[in-house]
Motif scaffolding. Sequence first.
Motif, PDB file in Angstrom:
ATOM      1  N   ILE A 100      -2.257   2.082  -4.659  1.00  0.00           N
ATOM      2  CA  ILE A 100      -1.668   3.414  -4.565  1.00  0.00           C
ATOM      3  C   ILE A 100      -2.725   4.515  -4.569  1.00  0.00           C
ATOM      4  O   ILE A 100      -3.678   4.459  -5.339  1.00  0.00           O
ATOM      5  CB  ILE A 100      -0.654   3.648  -5.720  1.00  0.00           C
ATOM      6  N   ALA A 101      -2.536   5.496  -3.683  1.00  0.00           N
ATOM      7  CA  ALA A 101      -3.292   6.749  -3.734  1.00  0.00           C
ATOM      8  C   ALA A 101      -2.383   7.745  -4.441  1.00  0.00           C
ATOM      9  O   ALA A 101      -1.410   8.235  -3.861  1.00  0.00           O
ATOM     10  CB  ALA A 101      -3.637   7.229  -2.323  1.00  0.00           C
TER      11      ALA A 101
ATOM     12  N   PHE B 196       0.857  -1.185   0.000  1.00  0.00           N
ATOM     13  CA  PHE B 196       0.000   0.000   0.000  1.00  0.00           C
ATOM     14  C   PHE B 196       0.892   1.233   0.000  1.00  0.00           C
ATOM     15  O   PHE B 196       1.739   1.405   0.882  1.00  0.00           O
ATOM     16  CB  PHE B 196      -0.925  -0.015   1.214  1.00  0.00           C
ATOM     17  N   LEU B 197       0.710   2.071  -1.023  1.00  0.00           N
ATOM     18  CA  LEU B 197       1.564   3.226  -1.248  1.00  0.00           C
ATOM     19  C   LEU B 197       0.743   4.507  -1.105  1.00  0.00           C
ATOM     20  O   LEU B 197       0.039   4.912  -2.025  1.00  0.00           O
ATOM     21  CB  LEU B 197       2.196   3.129  -2.643  1.00  0.00           C
ATOM     22  N   PRO B 198       0.799   5.166   0.050  1.00  0.00           N
ATOM     23  CA  PRO B 198      -0.004   6.373   0.273  1.00  0.00           C
ATOM     24  C   PRO B 198       0.614   7.598  -0.383  1.00  0.00           C
ATOM     25  O   PRO B 198       1.761   7.580  -0.833  1.00  0.00           O
ATOM     26  CB  PRO B 198       0.024   6.505   1.804  1.00  0.00           C
ATOM     27  N   LYS B 199      -0.141   8.682  -0.398  1.00  0.00           N
ATOM     28  CA  LYS B 199       0.406   9.948  -0.890  1.00  0.00           C
ATOM     29  C   LYS B 199       1.579  10.395  -0.023  1.00  0.00           C
ATOM     30  O   LYS B 199       2.581  10.898  -0.524  1.00  0.00           O
ATOM     31  CB  LYS B 199      -0.674  11.034  -0.862  1.00  0.00           C
TER      32      LYS B 199
ATOM     33  N   VAL C 183      -2.328  -3.678 -10.287  1.00  0.00           N
ATOM     34  CA  VAL C 183      -2.310  -2.285  -9.821  1.00  0.00           C
ATOM     35  C   VAL C 183      -3.732  -1.794  -9.572  1.00  0.00           C
ATOM     36  O   VAL C 183      -4.583  -1.823 -10.465  1.00  0.00           O
ATOM     37  CB  VAL C 183      -1.593  -1.364 -10.826  1.00  0.00           C
ATOM     38  N   VAL C 184      -3.948  -1.330  -8.354  1.00  0.00           N
ATOM     39  CA  VAL C 184      -5.228  -0.759  -7.934  1.00  0.00           C
ATOM     40  C   VAL C 184      -4.951   0.638  -7.395  1.00  0.00           C
ATOM     41  O   VAL C 184      -4.015   0.836  -6.619  1.00  0.00           O
ATOM     42  CB  VAL C 184      -5.888  -1.621  -6.838  1.00  0.00           C
ATOM     43  N   THR C 185      -5.741   1.610  -7.814  1.00  0.00           N
ATOM     44  CA  THR C 185      -5.663   2.934  -7.209  1.00  0.00           C
ATOM     45  C   THR C 185      -6.805   3.082  -6.210  1.00  0.00           C
ATOM     46  O   THR C 185      -7.866   2.483  -6.374  1.00  0.00           O
ATOM     47  CB  THR C 185      -5.740   4.059  -8.256  1.00  0.00           C
ATOM     48  N   VAL C 186      -6.570   3.891  -5.177  1.00  0.00           N
ATOM     49  CA  VAL C 186      -7.564   4.092  -4.144  1.00  0.00           C
ATOM     50  C   VAL C 186      -7.541   5.555  -3.719  1.00  0.00           C
ATOM     51  O   VAL C 186      -6.473   6.160  -3.645  1.00  0.00           O
ATOM     52  CB  VAL C 186      -7.321   3.161  -2.939  1.00  0.00           C
TER      53      VAL C 186
END
Length: 356
Positions: free
Chosen positions: A116-117, A58-61, A138-141
Amino acid sequence: MTHPRTPNRAAAATLAALLLLAGCGSTTKGSAPTADAGAGTAKADPNAPIKEGLKVAFLPKEIDNPYEALMDRGGITAVGELKGEGKEVGPSDASASSQVSYITTLVQQRQDAIVIAANDPDAVAPALREAMAEGVAVVTVDSDAAHDARRVFVNQADSEEIGRSQIRMISQQIGGRGKIAVLSATPNATNQNTWIEFMRDELGKPEHAGIELVKVAYGDDDDQKSFQETQALLQSTPDLKGIVAPTTVGISAAARYLSTSPQKGKVALTGLGTPNQMRQFVKDGTVTAFALWDPEELGYLAGYAAAALASGRITGAQGEVFEAGSLGERTIGEHGEVILGPPTTFDAANIDDYDF
């Protein structure tokens, strides 16, 4: 995972099935994505088992953002329920390109999925396309990337309703007349800019003719900068009547400034924040009402989507269905979008019913 006690949960679950976006593409190891996420030819196997031992990053801003931490905690919980391994990694700043090196490293680590956000929809796109070419799901959230740089986007709520509702709330709080400002996150944030576009459009309606948007300021999702930007807004526009901060960092920083300033009770503040951040400011009269969804549930939904995508149960095509644990069955809409549900409005009457 924390679940707020809310009478809106049933409605949220129902409305979350009204999906608005969709894309499709192969997640087969070694296959490169097509030019458009909606143009893939791979077929989902809805009966495929969820792979055990999936590695999902999980890759946050920004790693220190409390909202992002809650969201990623929910995602890691979801992955754990599926007997996988989830982790959070990310930059200490929210600049446009700060996430790129992390994506490259995660591919090298052979993660099965990246959630990733995105700080910037285009800056991260080349690295995400390379990740998909290497077989990474790859999923964006929360904040989307370019459509061809991911397969699924897990969105908080309908973007148009978020933007328009912010203007309706501030209008009610200032009596439909006066100057307002927006305190946003970063200039390139996909979600923020989309909401602001709908805010501007809503302001063009006759019922809001008495409201003037004088400035959009950017606090870069940094607490101190957001605090300073609030001070600058009030100094540059002494007759400012309201501030809309559609960012959890921004609204709490603005509330902190207003709570000890002469403008407390004179300048309305609304936006998107967590109940635990904003409780004291609601109770001391700094803020009347604000809104949000449960960020932990948002991440939880993204975690289940990532596992389904990495296991071949879904490809991101419109109409595909997957199970999302305690959130139930979800359907993918147009351009690969899945909606969590409508936001909840928090005020003095209900804020103590929530704990997140």
